[in-house]
Design a protein around this motif. Structure first.
Motif, PDB file in Angstrom:
ATOM      1  N   UNK A  71       0.828  -1.211   0.000  1.00 30.19           N
ATOM      2  CA  UNK A  71       0.000   0.000   0.000  1.00 30.19           C
ATOM      3  C   UNK A  71       0.862   1.261   0.000  1.00 30.19           C
ATOM      4  N   UNK A  72       1.850   1.291   0.897  1.00 31.72           N
ATOM      5  CA  UNK A  72       2.667   2.493   1.035  1.00 31.72           C
ATOM      6  C   UNK A  72       3.529   2.739  -0.199  1.00 31.72           C
ATOM      7  N   UNK A  73       3.985   1.665  -0.811  1.00 31.51           N
ATOM      8  CA  UNK A  73       4.848   1.797  -1.986  1.00 31.51           C
ATOM      9  C   UNK A  73       4.093   1.814  -3.299  1.00 31.51           C
ATOM     10  N   UNK A  74       2.753   1.688  -3.235  1.00 26.23           N
ATOM     11  CA  UNK A  74       1.940   1.622  -4.453  1.00 26.23           C
ATOM     12  C   UNK A  74       2.500   0.566  -5.411  1.00 26.23           C
ATOM     13  N   UNK A  75       2.723  -0.625  -4.865  1.00 30.03           N
ATOM     14  CA  UNK A  75       3.351  -1.705  -5.622  1.00 30.03           C
ATOM     15  C   UNK A  75       2.279  -2.619  -6.206  1.00 30.03           C
ATOM     16  N   UNK A  76       2.438  -2.963  -7.468  1.00 31.08           N
ATOM     17  CA  UNK A  76       1.507  -3.866  -8.138  1.00 31.08           C
ATOM     18  C   UNK A  76       1.554  -5.247  -7.466  1.00 31.08           C
ATOM     19  N   UNK A  77       0.387  -5.888  -7.341  1.00 31.32           N
ATOM     20  CA  UNK A  77       0.312  -7.185  -6.659  1.00 31.32           C
ATOM     21  C   UNK A  77       1.199  -8.248  -7.339  1.00 31.32           C
ATOM     22  N   UNK A  78       1.271  -8.224  -8.668  1.00 30.13           N
ATOM     23  CA  UNK A  78       2.144  -9.178  -9.375  1.00 30.13           C
ATOM     24  C   UNK A  78       3.611  -8.956  -9.029  1.00 30.13           C
ATOM     25  N   UNK A  79       3.987  -7.693  -8.866  1.00 31.09           N
ATOM     26  CA  UNK A  79       5.364  -7.368  -8.456  1.00 31.09           C
ATOM     27  C   UNK A  79       5.630  -7.921  -7.057  1.00 31.09           C
ATOM     28  N   UNK A  80       4.641  -7.824  -6.190  1.00 32.40           N
ATOM     29  CA  UNK A  80       4.776  -8.375  -4.840  1.00 32.40           C
ATOM     30  C   UNK A  80       4.997  -9.885  -4.894  1.00 32.40           C
ATOM     31  N   UNK A  81       4.182 -10.587  -5.710  1.00 33.16           N
ATOM     32  CA  UNK A  81       4.307 -12.040  -5.812  1.00 33.16           C
ATOM     33  C   UNK A  81       5.601 -12.474  -6.498  1.00 33.16           C
ATOM     34  N   UNK A  82       6.210 -11.572  -7.272  1.00 33.05           N
ATOM     35  CA  UNK A  82       7.466 -11.901  -7.941  1.00 33.05           C
ATOM     36  C   UNK A  82       8.698 -11.445  -7.176  1.00 33.05           C
ATOM     37  N   UNK A  83       8.480 -10.852  -5.983  1.00 33.13           N
ATOM     38  CA  UNK A  83       9.607 -10.343  -5.181  1.00 33.13           C
ATOM     39  C   UNK A  83       9.647 -10.967  -3.792  1.00 33.13           C
ATOM     40  N   UNK A  84       8.475 -11.081  -3.157  1.00 35.08           N
ATOM     41  CA  UNK A  84       8.404 -11.542  -1.766  1.00 35.08           C
ATOM     42  C   UNK A  84       7.713 -12.901  -1.669  1.00 35.08           C
ATOM     43  N   UNK A  85       7.875 -13.546  -0.517  1.00 36.99           N
ATOM     44  CA  UNK A  85       7.217 -14.855  -0.334  1.00 36.99           C
ATOM     45  C   UNK A  85       5.723 -14.720  -0.057  1.00 36.99           C
ATOM     46  N   UNK A  86       5.278 -13.527   0.291  1.00 40.68           N
ATOM     47  CA  UNK A  86       3.850 -13.227   0.536  1.00 40.68           C
ATOM     48  C   UNK A  86       3.232 -14.113   1.614  1.00 40.68           C
ATOM     49  N   UNK A  87       4.064 -14.563   2.539  1.00 39.11           N
ATOM     50  CA  UNK A  87       3.562 -15.383   3.641  1.00 39.11           C
ATOM     51  C   UNK A  87       3.697 -16.869   3.418  1.00 39.11           C
ATOM     52  N   UNK A  88       4.181 -17.262   2.238  1.00 36.98           N
ATOM     53  CA  UNK A  88       4.382 -18.678   1.925  1.00 36.98           C
ATOM     54  C   UNK A  88       5.892 -18.950   1.848  1.00 36.98           C
ATOM     55  N   UNK A  89       6.427 -19.598   2.877  1.00 33.85           N
ATOM     56  CA  UNK A  89       7.869 -19.812   2.929  1.00 33.85           C
ATOM     57  C   UNK A  89       8.330 -21.044   2.181  1.00 33.85           C
ATOM     58  N   UNK A  90       7.461 -22.050   2.134  1.00 33.69           N
ATOM     59  CA  UNK A  90       7.786 -23.291   1.440  1.00 33.69           C
ATOM     60  C   UNK A  90       6.505 -23.890   0.897  1.00 33.69           C
ATOM     61  N   UNK A  91       6.639 -24.572  -0.244  1.00 30.95           N
ATOM     62  CA  UNK A  91       5.499 -25.206  -0.896  1.00 30.95           C
ATOM     63  C   UNK A  91       5.762 -26.698  -1.019  1.00 30.95           C
TER      64      UNK A  91
END
Length: 329
Positions: free
Chosen positions: A275-295
């Motif tokens: 929210x603060x960085x106005x980051x696109x959700x796809x960019x988030x999923x391609x940069x961070x684990x988004x709460x999923x550390x292992x699959x």
């Protein structure tokens, strides 16, 4: 006055102090397979009890998460991060970590800081039944500024050849199970630091650095508990590149990981960053684990058993036929 190594900026005595501070704790990680003590030119580890052993190795660092730790003067979690990034990678192939070595570089060595970092590695090694058998501390004035540190590690594990997990047995219909992360782990911190420049700001009732410095979760215990009970066909460690780049690494050609993003439990700090960085959700999923550390990728018939064995695991998708190796729905 004649020149000395110390006058060039390298204090050997501080290095000796570091070894003294960590030596007994490091020895506690050793077992009967470690054949020598700290101080040798090389470390020796004997292998016993395997029929057709394959060694699996991994190396990694902590990245710019170190900057958060150094600026906040909190060093205890960094050693855990360094170990976890290596050990979680080899775990993806079903390997049990045998031994770990570390590399610590700095501009001016402070034995207290160096020892605190290594003690984090000791704690992580103990949790993973792994021996810390060697390392290198390099004081490099001119390359690093005083107060700067870099940390990297190298882990060797072992697995029986017929038990290697490589994703090749994944089939359409398999379920994709998420194991939660403990936060950002050790990836994406160049962007984190850009959006959150003040690590001391309050976030959810405490300084932000406390949330940012939560160490990378160690997955050895839950995953090996699982491997004793269930046949696992694929494991992906969600590191740099996030879900988008890491899950496809284990998906065979002609198959696709269909991810139900509405099922993913995204940590509040990542939502605040987005929210603060106005980051696109796809960019988030391609940069961070988004709460999923292992699959974990598992036959659908075993999914319920996996969810019962691992309290915090949950389903986030399934494998289908398709040319794209991953699709986020």
């Amino acid at each position: 006055m004649s020149n000395t190594y110390k006058s060039a900026g390298v204090d050997k005595e501080e290095g000796y102090k570091t070894v003294d501070k960590i030596k007994s704790a490091v020895a506690e990680t050793h077992n009967e397979n470690v054949l020598n003590n700290l101080g040798s030119f090389g470390a020796f580890y004997q292998i016993a009890g395997y029929k057709n052993p394959v060694l699996v190795s991994g190396t990694d660092g902590v990245g710019t998460k170190l900057k958060v730790a150094l600026d906040s003067k909190r060093y205890d979690s960094i050693g855990v991060d360094c170990f976890a990034m290596c050990a979680n990678d080899i775990l993806c192939h079903g390997a049990k970590p045998l031994f770990f070595l570390d590399y610590l570089a700095c501009g001016k060595l402070d034995s207290e800081i160096a020892a605190e970092i290594v003690m984090g590695m000791v704690k992580a090694c103990k949790d993973n039944e792994c021996a810390l058998i060697g390392g290198e501390t390099a004081e490099m004035p001119g390359m690093y500024k005083p107060g700067d540190y870099d940390v990297a590690g190298f882990c060797v594990g072992i697995v029986e050849k017929d038990q290697i997990i490589d994703g090749s047995k994944i089939k359409a219909g398999h379920k994709i199970i998420a194991l939660p992360s403990s936060g950002f782990h050790s990836n994406g911190f160049s962007l984190v630091r850009k959006i959150f420049p003040d690590f001391n700001e309050e976030f959810e009732g405490k300084p932000l650095y406390e949330t940012l410095l939560v160490p990378t979760r160690l997955y050895f215990q839950p995953v090996h508990k699982l491997l004793e009970e269930v046949k696992v066909d694929g494991i992906a460690h969600i590191t740099g590149g996030g879900i988008i780049e890491n899950i496809p690494r284990i998906i065979p050609q002609g198959l696709c990981a269909q991810i139900n993003t509405s099922a993913i439990r995204i940590p509040s700090v990542m939502l605040e960053l987005e929210k603060r960085g106005n980051i696109d959700r796809n960019e988030m999923y391609g940069t961070f684990n988004m709460g999923v550390g292992m699959v974990i990728v598992i036959d659908a018939n075993h999914a319920e058993k996996v969810l019962n064995l691992l309290d915090d695991a949950y389903e986030i998708g399934q494998i289908t036929e398709g040319e794209e190796k991953i699709v986020l729905n």
